[in-house]
Design a protein around this motif. Structure first.
Motif, PDB file in Angstrom:
ATOM      1  N   MET A  93       0.825  -1.206   0.000  1.00  0.00           N
ATOM      2  CA  MET A  93       0.000   0.000   0.000  1.00  0.00           C
ATOM      3  C   MET A  93       0.864   1.263   0.000  1.00  0.00           C
ATOM      4  O   MET A  93       0.550   2.256  -0.658  1.00  0.00           O
ATOM      5  N   ILE A  94       1.956   1.216   0.734  1.00  0.00           N
ATOM      6  CA  ILE A  94       2.875   2.361   0.770  1.00  0.00           C
ATOM      7  C   ILE A  94       3.508   2.572  -0.596  1.00  0.00           C
ATOM      8  O   ILE A  94       3.657   3.714  -1.070  1.00  0.00           O
ATOM      9  N   VAL A  95       3.885   1.457  -1.255  1.00  0.00           N
ATOM     10  CA  VAL A  95       4.488   1.559  -2.589  1.00  0.00           C
ATOM     11  C   VAL A  95       3.480   2.127  -3.577  1.00  0.00           C
ATOM     12  O   VAL A  95       3.819   3.001  -4.408  1.00  0.00           O
ATOM     13  N   LEU A  96       2.232   1.675  -3.535  1.00  0.00           N
ATOM     14  CA  LEU A  96       1.204   2.207  -4.437  1.00  0.00           C
ATOM     15  C   LEU A  96       0.966   3.690  -4.177  1.00  0.00           C
ATOM     16  O   LEU A  96       0.778   4.479  -5.124  1.00  0.00           O
ATOM     17  N   GLN A  97       0.999   4.059  -2.907  1.00  0.00           N
ATOM     18  CA  GLN A  97       0.835   5.467  -2.568  1.00  0.00           C
ATOM     19  C   GLN A  97       2.004   6.288  -3.114  1.00  0.00           C
ATOM     20  O   GLN A  97       1.818   7.408  -3.617  1.00  0.00           O
ATOM     21  N   GLU A  98       3.186   5.723  -3.042  1.00  0.00           N
ATOM     22  CA  GLU A  98       4.369   6.434  -3.540  1.00  0.00           C
ATOM     23  C   GLU A  98       4.326   6.565  -5.058  1.00  0.00           C
ATOM     24  O   GLU A  98       4.742   7.590  -5.628  1.00  0.00           O
ATOM     25  N   ILE A 101      13.713   4.153 -10.640  1.00  0.00           N
ATOM     26  CA  ILE A 101      12.612   4.594  -9.772  1.00  0.00           C
ATOM     27  C   ILE A 101      12.605   3.790  -8.469  1.00  0.00           C
ATOM     28  O   ILE A 101      12.410   4.343  -7.370  1.00  0.00           O
ATOM     29  N   ILE A 102      12.819   2.490  -8.590  1.00  0.00           N
ATOM     30  CA  ILE A 102      12.793   1.643  -7.390  1.00  0.00           C
ATOM     31  C   ILE A 102      13.944   2.004  -6.448  1.00  0.00           C
ATOM     32  O   ILE A 102      13.750   2.159  -5.239  1.00  0.00           O
ATOM     33  N   THR A 103      15.139   2.107  -6.988  1.00  0.00           N
ATOM     34  CA  THR A 103      16.311   2.356  -6.132  1.00  0.00           C
ATOM     35  C   THR A 103      16.352   3.783  -5.589  1.00  0.00           C
ATOM     36  O   THR A 103      16.787   4.000  -4.454  1.00  0.00           O
ATOM     37  N   ARG A 104      15.911   4.765  -6.396  1.00  0.00           N
ATOM     38  CA  ARG A 104      16.031   6.173  -5.980  1.00  0.00           C
ATOM     39  C   ARG A 104      14.818   6.687  -5.216  1.00  0.00           C
ATOM     40  O   ARG A 104      14.952   7.596  -4.376  1.00  0.00           O
ATOM     41  N   HIS A 105      13.657   6.124  -5.461  1.00  0.00           N
ATOM     42  CA  HIS A 105      12.447   6.684  -4.865  1.00  0.00           C
ATOM     43  C   HIS A 105      11.672   5.690  -3.981  1.00  0.00           C
ATOM     44  O   HIS A 105      11.184   6.078  -2.918  1.00  0.00           O
ATOM     45  N   ILE A 106      11.558   4.442  -4.420  1.00  0.00           N
ATOM     46  CA  ILE A 106      10.736   3.476  -3.687  1.00  0.00           C
ATOM     47  C   ILE A 106      11.481   2.914  -2.472  1.00  0.00           C
ATOM     48  O   ILE A 106      10.963   2.901  -1.358  1.00  0.00           O
ATOM     49  N   ILE A 107      12.701   2.443  -2.699  1.00  0.00           N
ATOM     50  CA  ILE A 107      13.439   1.775  -1.616  1.00  0.00           C
ATOM     51  C   ILE A 107      13.686   2.691  -0.420  1.00  0.00           C
ATOM     52  O   ILE A 107      13.503   2.251   0.732  1.00  0.00           O
ATOM     53  N   PRO A 108      14.120   3.956  -0.594  1.00  0.00           N
ATOM     54  CA  PRO A 108      14.322   4.802   0.599  1.00  0.00           C
ATOM     55  C   PRO A 108      13.080   4.918   1.477  1.00  0.00           C
ATOM     56  O   PRO A 108      13.169   4.868   2.704  1.00  0.00           O
ATOM     57  N   ARG A 109      11.924   5.077   0.846  1.00  0.00           N
ATOM     58  CA  ARG A 109      10.690   5.138   1.634  1.00  0.00           C
ATOM     59  C   ARG A 109      10.345   3.774   2.219  1.00  0.00           C
ATOM     60  O   ARG A 109       9.918   3.665   3.377  1.00  0.00           O
ATOM     61  N   ALA A 110      10.565   2.719   1.443  1.00  0.00           N
ATOM     62  CA  ALA A 110      10.228   1.371   1.905  1.00  0.00           C
ATOM     63  C   ALA A 110      11.097   0.952   3.088  1.00  0.00           C
ATOM     64  O   ALA A 110      10.625   0.254   3.997  1.00  0.00           O
ATOM     65  N   VAL A 111      12.363   1.366   3.087  1.00  0.00           N
ATOM     66  CA  VAL A 111      13.266   1.008   4.193  1.00  0.00           C
ATOM     67  C   VAL A 111      12.760   1.583   5.509  1.00  0.00           C
ATOM     68  O   VAL A 111      12.754   0.907   6.547  1.00  0.00           O
ATOM     69  N   VAL A 112      12.315   2.840   5.469  1.00  0.00           N
ATOM     70  CA  VAL A 112      11.802   3.481   6.686  1.00  0.00           C
ATOM     71  C   VAL A 112      10.568   2.749   7.193  1.00  0.00           C
ATOM     72  O   VAL A 112      10.450   2.430   8.384  1.00  0.00           O
ATOM     73  N   VAL A 113       9.665   2.469   6.273  1.00  0.00           N
ATOM     74  CA  VAL A 113       8.414   1.808   6.670  1.00  0.00           C
ATOM     75  C   VAL A 113       8.680   0.382   7.136  1.00  0.00           C
ATOM     76  O   VAL A 113       8.134  -0.073   8.164  1.00  0.00           O
TER      77      VAL A 113
END
Length: 438
Positions: free
Chosen positions: A320-325, A344-356
């Protein structure tokens, strides 16, 4: 501040777990199920510091120092050894054991007596010795001597349930008799051989840092090693769980093709599977059973099983977080500029996903600890762990007898660890929310 405090607590537990083999050698743990290893310890005794919490001080265990005099007669040599015991407690020792050693033979005749502070002498034993140890509270002839002393001198009757050793330290008024007790052990050698000096051990009514169980096992050894095992399984499973949540959460959320749908379906399946029956079945399936030897499973296999069963819910939440991103404008801008999936995954998705995911794992670790303890309680995890430790407490009646010094430490440790991870999770969420505002 929350993150630092949580990390400090976790580091303390981790460092303590690492130095457990230094504090408590593994050789001590290897004798955990050897009953003969612990029979010189008191049984079901509270820790020594328990004396600071009560008005009735309990006797501590100690080895008495010998002083030997040699007397020679015609054809017989008498080795007279005295042992002084200063008794100043309210609860007497559980027993007194005299160790003669394996070199004692029936050519030695032993006479044992005890001089009390009130001047009365109790003759305890007078016979040849053909065994390496003598427990005063167990030996039949010694019990008869103490029973005679109790009826003739103390005017009390010793029944089957009375600890005879406690009568040795009781005055005529029924109260503890404090003062200097002297054990006289005379060994008569009928040959020219010199007998080894007997060792006298007072088996107290309290013991060590955490007391003992009904077998006399040192609970400090059980607690430290069970904590080490539990935390090792937990953190290894948490590391694998973090990787699984990241991979399956990002794949199911980012890709809408057949691979993404398949991963999402797998997440849903794991979310629907009953956790306890599935874990028990997998542990049984991947363990080795041997007749009479119980079950054996490696730590890595157990951690992999737990991580595989726990990732479903957190991976679905991360999706859900990834879809929101992906709905954010800067993602659309990056795609319009020709950015590929990898970028996109390495620069934008993963940094947010790591925190969550870090926040998810922080909350999942306490669940893992509790779950490991739960299945360990029912013997589904080989070796000693917090579950088996608490199972012993239940079987041996610690809950009924109110032995809180045995039951409380694992519960407090789990609660403190849970608090540490909650602090980290809240701290991570607060920092991320602050960054989002900025």
């Amino acid at each position: 501040m929350k993150i630092r405090l949580g990390i400090a607590i976790i580091l303390f537990f981790l460092l303590f777990s690492l130095i457990v083999p230094v504090i408590v050698p593994e050789s001590e743990l290897s004798a955990w199920n050897d009953i003969t290893r612990w029979h010189y310890n008191p049984k079901f005794a509270p820790p020594e510091w328990y004396n600071y919490l009560t008005f009735h001080d309990r006797a501590v265990s100690e080895v008495l120092k010998p002083e030997t005099r040699v007397l020679r007669y015609s054809g017989v040599t008498a080795y007279n050894t005295t042992y002084v015991y200063e008794y100043s407690y309210d609860v007497p020792p559980q027993d007194v054991v005299i160790l003669f050693g394996p070199n004692f033979t029936d050519s030695y005749v032993v006479d044992i007596s005890l001089r009390r502070p009130d001047g009365y002498t109790v003759h305890l034993y007078s016979n040849p010795i053909n065994y390496p140890e003598l427990f005063l509270g167990i030996d039949r002839s010694v019990r008869e001597q103490i029973s005679g002393m109790a009826s003739s001198y103390l005017n009390v009757t010793m029944d089957y349930f009375t600890n005879p050793v406690s009568l040795l330290f009781t005055g005529k008024n029924g109260m503890p008799l404090h003062g200097k007790y002297v054990f006289d052990i005379v060994v008569y050698s009928l040959t020219n051989s010199t007998p080894p000096t007997p060792e006298v051990r007072v088996i107290g009514s309290c013991f060590g840092l955490m007391g003992t169980d009904s077998r006399g096992r040192d609970l400090w050894i059980g607690f430290t090693w069970s904590m080490r095992t539990t935390l090792l399984i937990t953190f290894l499973a948490a590391g694998l769980l973090f990787l699984f949540v990241m991979f399956f959460g990002i794949v199911s959320g980012y890709y809408s093709n057949s691979a993404g749908k398949a991963v999402d379906f797998l997440n849903k399946v794991l979310l629907a599977i009953p956790l306890l029956p599935a874990s028990l079945a997998l542990i049984f399936l991947f363990s080795k059973q041997a007749s009479g030897l119980g079950m054996s499973i490696s730590t890595s296999s157990l951690a992999l099983i737990l991580a595989s069963l726990f990732w479903g819910r957190d991976a679905r939440s991360l999706k859900m977080i990834v879809l929101q991103e992906l709905s954010q404008e800067y993602i659309e801008a990056a795609k319009s500029l020709g950015a590929g999936d990898r970028h996109i995954i390495t620069r934008h998705i993963i940094p947010r996903a790591v925190v969550v995911a870090t926040s998810y794992i922080s909350l999942a670790i306490p669940r893992l600890i509790v779950f490991i303890t739960f299945i360990g309680f029912f013997g589904m995890i080989p070796g000693i762990n917090w579950g088996s430790y608490m199972a012993d407490a239940y079987v041996q009646g610690a809950f009924i007898s109110g032995a809180w010094w045995w039951i409380l430490p694992p519960g407090v440790a789990i609660a403190i660890l849970a608090l540490a991870f909650v602090l980290i999770s809240r701290g991570v969420e607060e920092r991320f929310a602050l960054r989002q505002k900025l």
